[in-house]
Design a protein around this motif. Sequence first.
Motif, PDB file in Angstrom:
ATOM      1  N   ASP A  14       0.856  -1.187   0.000  1.00 47.69           N
ATOM      2  CA  ASP A  14       0.000   0.000   0.000  1.00 47.69           C
ATOM      3  C   ASP A  14       0.892   1.238   0.000  1.00 47.69           C
ATOM      4  O   ASP A  14       1.997   1.227   0.567  1.00 47.69           O
ATOM      5  CB  ASP A  14      -0.916   0.023   1.218  1.00 47.69           C
ATOM      6  N   VAL A  15       0.409   2.314  -0.651  1.00 52.10           N
ATOM      7  CA  VAL A  15       1.133   3.587  -0.728  1.00 52.10           C
ATOM      8  C   VAL A  15       0.183   4.708  -0.327  1.00 52.10           C
ATOM      9  O   VAL A  15      -0.937   4.787  -0.846  1.00 52.10           O
ATOM     10  CB  VAL A  15       1.687   3.853  -2.147  1.00 52.10           C
ATOM     11  N   GLY A  63       9.022   7.288  -7.676  1.00 51.34           N
ATOM     12  CA  GLY A  63       7.684   6.743  -7.835  1.00 51.34           C
ATOM     13  C   GLY A  63       7.627   5.283  -7.410  1.00 51.34           C
ATOM     14  O   GLY A  63       8.462   4.471  -7.822  1.00 51.34           O
ATOM     15  N   VAL A  64       6.634   4.959  -6.596  1.00 52.06           N
ATOM     16  CA  VAL A  64       6.459   3.590  -6.101  1.00 52.06           C
ATOM     17  C   VAL A  64       4.971   3.257  -6.155  1.00 52.06           C
ATOM     18  O   VAL A  64       4.127   4.092  -5.807  1.00 52.06           O
ATOM     19  CB  VAL A  64       6.993   3.439  -4.653  1.00 52.06           C
ATOM     20  N   ARG A  65       4.655   2.048  -6.568  1.00 51.24           N
ATOM     21  CA  ARG A  65       3.267   1.602  -6.558  1.00 51.24           C
ATOM     22  C   ARG A  65       3.197   0.215  -5.924  1.00 51.24           C
ATOM     23  O   ARG A  65       4.222  -0.417  -5.651  1.00 51.24           O
ATOM     24  CB  ARG A  65       2.688   1.588  -7.976  1.00 51.24           C
ATOM     25  N   GLU A  66       1.973  -0.221  -5.717  1.00 53.58           N
ATOM     26  CA  GLU A  66       1.762  -1.521  -5.086  1.00 53.58           C
ATOM     27  C   GLU A  66       2.350  -2.647  -5.934  1.00 53.58           C
ATOM     28  O   GLU A  66       2.429  -2.539  -7.160  1.00 53.58           O
ATOM     29  CB  GLU A  66       0.266  -1.762  -4.865  1.00 53.58           C
ATOM     30  N   GLN A  68       5.325  -3.544  -6.237  1.00 52.82           N
ATOM     31  CA  GLN A  68       6.726  -3.371  -6.597  1.00 52.82           C
ATOM     32  C   GLN A  68       7.622  -3.707  -5.405  1.00 52.82           C
ATOM     33  O   GLN A  68       7.241  -3.521  -4.243  1.00 52.82           O
ATOM     34  CB  GLN A  68       6.997  -1.944  -7.067  1.00 52.82           C
ATOM     35  N   ASN A  92      13.825   1.328  -5.734  1.00 48.97           N
ATOM     36  CA  ASN A  92      12.714   0.639  -6.362  1.00 48.97           C
ATOM     37  C   ASN A  92      13.341  -0.344  -7.342  1.00 48.97           C
ATOM     38  O   ASN A  92      13.634  -0.009  -8.493  1.00 48.97           O
ATOM     39  CB  ASN A  92      11.791   1.620  -7.084  1.00 48.97           C
ATOM     40  N   SER A  95      11.605  -1.066 -10.821  1.00 46.30           N
ATOM     41  CA  SER A  95      11.777  -0.104 -11.915  1.00 46.30           C
ATOM     42  C   SER A  95      13.234   0.262 -12.156  1.00 46.30           C
ATOM     43  O   SER A  95      13.539   0.973 -13.113  1.00 46.30           O
ATOM     44  CB  SER A  95      10.981   1.174 -11.625  1.00 46.30           C
TER      45      SER A  95
END
Length: 220
Positions: A14-15, A63-66, A68, A92, A95
């Motif tokens: 979660d972010v 940038g970070v998302r679920e 990853q 990250n 990415s």
Amino acid sequence: MPDKLIVTAGDVIDVQLTSETVVIEGADRRHVEPGHITNRMRLFVKLTDGKEQKYDFEDSDLGVRETQRVVIVRGQGKGKRDRGPYNIVLFNVSSGERGEFEGGLREYLGHRPFFGPLWKAAVLSFGVMLVFWFVSNFITRDGNGGMGSIWLAVMFGFLTYPVFWWLAKMWDRITERMRYRAAKKKFLGEMQARANTYAQQANAPPAAPQAETPPEANPA
């Protein structure tokens, strides 16, 4: 004594992104200083050992998302210097990007010389004082300088102290800047290598289940 280095890795579940505007008002509430916006990112991460933990970051452009995978590098002081963990680098690995926290890097890699500019200037000024006393007493006055040579040496040592202090301060600043740049480059390279190992673990295919061997038939 260097701070403790803490390296953890896991998958983001979660972010949460928030921002806060800080405005400083004067005592009479008439004079308002320019404010600034602080961006905060909170990550909920399922670590490689199965535990879940949250991490807070300020003013990060990464940038970070679920789903990853991330690697968090933090430092923590020892003894009286322990003010809790502080962020150094956020990777990250999904990415291939990273976010650096300059304040944390300087906190962990910073170095203060054992003898500061004041001590360096004092030693150099004392050396100048001895040289002037020797020249004035033994060379100029054939060993009969007495208190006159001593006061002359003390005067030159006193006058040169501010100059040596400024030179020592500039020297420490330049050499520390060069040392920090080299240490930062080496440290980030080492942390990147460690982060790559976690990326390889995340990309590794799961082991195929082994087929069960059928039981042998009993002879009739």
